[in-house]
Every structure is written in structure tokens, then in C-alpha cells.
Design a protein around this motif. Structure first.
Motif, PDB file in Angstrom:
ATOM      1  N   MET A   1       2.673   9.164   1.445  1.00 26.23           N
ATOM      2  CA  MET A   1       3.268   8.396   2.494  1.00 26.23           C
ATOM      3  C   MET A   1       3.115   6.898   2.269  1.00 26.23           C
ATOM      4  O   MET A   1       3.861   6.115   2.803  1.00 26.23           O
ATOM      5  N   PHE A   2       2.142   6.504   1.455  1.00 26.93           N
ATOM      6  CA  PHE A   2       1.967   5.076   1.184  1.00 26.93           C
ATOM      7  C   PHE A   2       2.866   4.639   0.037  1.00 26.93           C
ATOM      8  O   PHE A   2       2.917   5.277  -1.000  1.00 26.93           O
ATOM      9  N   ALA A   3       3.541   3.532   0.230  1.00 33.29           N
ATOM     10  CA  ALA A   3       4.303   2.874  -0.822  1.00 33.29           C
ATOM     11  C   ALA A   3       3.507   1.645  -1.253  1.00 33.29           C
ATOM     12  O   ALA A   3       2.503   1.280  -0.623  1.00 33.29           O
ATOM     13  N   ASP A   4       3.967   1.012  -2.300  1.00 32.19           N
ATOM     14  CA  ASP A   4       3.261  -0.168  -2.811  1.00 32.19           C
ATOM     15  C   ASP A   4       3.094  -1.237  -1.729  1.00 32.19           C
ATOM     16  O   ASP A   4       2.044  -1.858  -1.626  1.00 32.19           O
ATOM     17  N   ARG A   5       4.100  -1.447  -0.897  1.00 33.53           N
ATOM     18  CA  ARG A   5       3.999  -2.476   0.152  1.00 33.53           C
ATOM     19  C   ARG A   5       2.898  -2.149   1.155  1.00 33.53           C
ATOM     20  O   ARG A   5       2.205  -3.044   1.635  1.00 33.53           O
ATOM     21  N   HIS A   6       2.710  -0.860   1.462  1.00 34.13           N
ATOM     22  CA  HIS A   6       1.623  -0.468   2.355  1.00 34.13           C
ATOM     23  C   HIS A   6       0.267  -0.742   1.702  1.00 34.13           C
ATOM     24  O   HIS A   6      -0.648  -1.260   2.343  1.00 34.13           O
ATOM     25  N   LEU A   7       0.161  -0.371   0.436  1.00 38.40           N
ATOM     26  CA  LEU A   7      -1.105  -0.537  -0.273  1.00 38.40           C
ATOM     27  C   LEU A   7      -1.447  -2.009  -0.476  1.00 38.40           C
ATOM     28  O   LEU A   7      -2.616  -2.397  -0.394  1.00 38.40           O
ATOM     29  N   GLY A  30      -4.527   2.771  -4.919  1.00 39.50           N
ATOM     30  CA  GLY A  30      -4.263   3.952  -4.127  1.00 39.50           C
ATOM     31  C   GLY A  30      -3.103   4.743  -4.660  1.00 39.50           C
ATOM     32  O   GLY A  30      -2.355   4.289  -5.526  1.00 39.50           O
ATOM     33  N   GLU A  31      -2.972   5.928  -4.123  1.00 40.10           N
ATOM     34  CA  GLU A  31      -1.845   6.787  -4.414  1.00 40.10           C
ATOM     35  C   GLU A  31      -1.077   6.970  -3.118  1.00 40.10           C
ATOM     36  O   GLU A  31      -1.342   6.278  -2.142  1.00 40.10           O
ATOM     37  N   ASN A  32      -0.159   7.905  -3.086  1.00 37.50           N
ATOM     38  CA  ASN A  32       0.667   8.016  -1.889  1.00 37.50           C
ATOM     39  C   ASN A  32      -0.077   8.587  -0.684  1.00 37.50           C
ATOM     40  O   ASN A  32       0.388   8.466   0.439  1.00 37.50           O
ATOM     41  N   ASN A  33      -1.258   9.167  -0.893  1.00 33.59           N
ATOM     42  CA  ASN A  33      -1.959   9.766   0.240  1.00 33.59           C
ATOM     43  C   ASN A  33      -3.453   9.452   0.318  1.00 33.59           C
ATOM     44  O   ASN A  33      -4.166  10.033   1.131  1.00 33.59           O
ATOM     45  N   HIS A  34      -3.953   8.565  -0.530  1.00 33.14           N
ATOM     46  CA  HIS A  34      -5.355   8.172  -0.441  1.00 33.14           C
ATOM     47  C   HIS A  34      -5.581   6.881  -1.228  1.00 33.14           C
ATOM     48  O   HIS A  34      -4.705   6.452  -1.981  1.00 33.14           O
ATOM     49  N   VAL A  35      -6.742   6.290  -1.016  1.00 33.81           N
ATOM     50  CA  VAL A  35      -7.093   5.057  -1.724  1.00 33.81           C
ATOM     51  C   VAL A  35      -8.464   5.197  -2.367  1.00 33.81           C
ATOM     52  O   VAL A  35      -9.268   6.030  -1.971  1.00 33.81           O
ATOM     53  N   HIS A  36      -8.694   4.363  -3.366  1.00 30.81           N
ATOM     54  CA  HIS A  36      -9.985   4.271  -4.038  1.00 30.81           C
ATOM     55  C   HIS A  36     -10.477   2.840  -3.887  1.00 30.81           C
ATOM     56  O   HIS A  36      -9.722   1.893  -4.134  1.00 30.81           O
ATOM     57  N   LEU A  37     -11.726   2.687  -3.511  1.00 25.92           N
ATOM     58  CA  LEU A  37     -12.325   1.371  -3.335  1.00 25.92           C
ATOM     59  C   LEU A  37     -13.623   1.305  -4.117  1.00 25.92           C
ATOM     60  O   LEU A  37     -14.389   2.266  -4.148  1.00 25.92           O
ATOM     61  N   LEU A  38     -13.880   0.162  -4.698  1.00 28.99           N
ATOM     62  CA  LEU A  38     -15.186  -0.134  -5.266  1.00 28.99           C
ATOM     63  C   LEU A  38     -15.700  -1.317  -4.458  1.00 28.99           C
ATOM     64  O   LEU A  38     -15.125  -2.413  -4.511  1.00 28.99           O
ATOM     65  N   VAL A  39     -16.732  -1.076  -3.668  1.00 34.22           N
ATOM     66  CA  VAL A  39     -17.245  -2.082  -2.746  1.00 34.22           C
ATOM     67  C   VAL A  39     -18.722  -2.316  -3.028  1.00 34.22           C
ATOM     68  O   VAL A  39     -19.498  -1.374  -3.149  1.00 34.22           O
ATOM     69  N   ASN A  40     -19.088  -3.568  -3.121  1.00 35.28           N
ATOM     70  CA  ASN A  40     -20.490  -3.960  -3.237  1.00 35.28           C
ATOM     71  C   ASN A  40     -20.907  -4.457  -1.863  1.00 35.28           C
ATOM     72  O   ASN A  40     -20.371  -5.442  -1.370  1.00 35.28           O
ATOM     73  N   PHE A  41     -21.839  -3.751  -1.243  1.00 34.54           N
ATOM     74  CA  PHE A  41     -22.251  -4.141   0.107  1.00 34.54           C
ATOM     75  C   PHE A  41     -23.769  -4.211   0.190  1.00 34.54           C
ATOM     76  O   PHE A  41     -24.477  -3.533  -0.559  1.00 34.54           O
TER      77      PHE A  41
END
Length: 108
Positions: A1-7, A30-41
Motif C-alpha cells: 500500500m505504500f508508494a515511494d511518496r508515502h515512504l 521500506g516496501e509496500n507493506n512495511h518499513v525497516h529502520l536503523l535507530v540509535n537511541f
């Protein structure tokens, strides 16, 4: 459901939320239905609290800015499922993790 503009917009929103938590978004894709994050917190931040904020804020803003996403969440007034995966990469080279995220099949 996600397009590049959404991501693209989602990445900016997630960067803002990370900043509020004194965290750094190192990598995003991300892909069309999920995202990947690398976060340093910082250790003072609970991962569950950070993830809940990331999902809540991004869901609210994306639904406001992209009404076309409504057809994907019409049964529940939320964009994300209640689940997530969080893993620690303290021993892995960050370059390997970043490469994995960069290689996701981002929709056009």
C-alpha cells in the motif's frame, strides 16, 4: 500500500519523532507493506515507547496527508498493526545492517 511518496514523507516524520527522543535515524527504507529502520537511541529510552510513538505519529500524519491510504485501513482507524520487531545490532557491523535496509524492494 505504500508508494515511494508515502515512504519519503514517512522518513521525514520518523526523523522528527526520533529527534524528540534524542535518537538518530541512521537508515530508513521500506516496501509496500512495511518499513525497516536503523535507530540509535539513548539507553534511557524504552524501545516500546519509541516504537509506539513512531507508529502513532506516523499513522496520524500519513492518514491526514494521504487520504488515499484510507482504503487500506478502513476496518480500523490505524495504519500499523500492533506488532513490531526490534533487534539489537551491537555486535554486527553497522555497514552490514545499513546494506540490508538499503536493499529493500522500495516501490516506485
Amino acid at each position: 500500500m505504500f508508494a515511494d511518496r508515502h515512504l519519503t514523507r514517512m522518513e521525514a516524520i520518523i526523523r522528527d519523532v526520533c529527534r524528540d527522543f534524542e535518537a538518530d535515524l541512521i537508515e530508513f527504507n521500506g516496501e509496500n507493506n512495511h518499513v525497516h529502520l536503523l535507530v540509535n537511541f539513548p539507553p534511557k529510552v524504552a524501545v516500546a515507547r519509541l516504537v509506539n510513538s513512531l507508529k502513532g505519529v506516523s499513522s496520524r500524519r500519513l492518514r491526514q496527508e494521504f487520504p488515499d491510504l484510507a482504503r487500506h485501513y478502513y476496518r480500523a482507524n490505524k495504519l500499523w498493526s500492533g506488532s513490531y520487531f526490534a533487534g539489537s545490532v551491537g555486535g554486527a557491523p553497522l555497514s552490514v545492517v545499513k546494506q540490508h535496509i538499503e536493499q529493500q524492494n522500495r516501490p516506485g
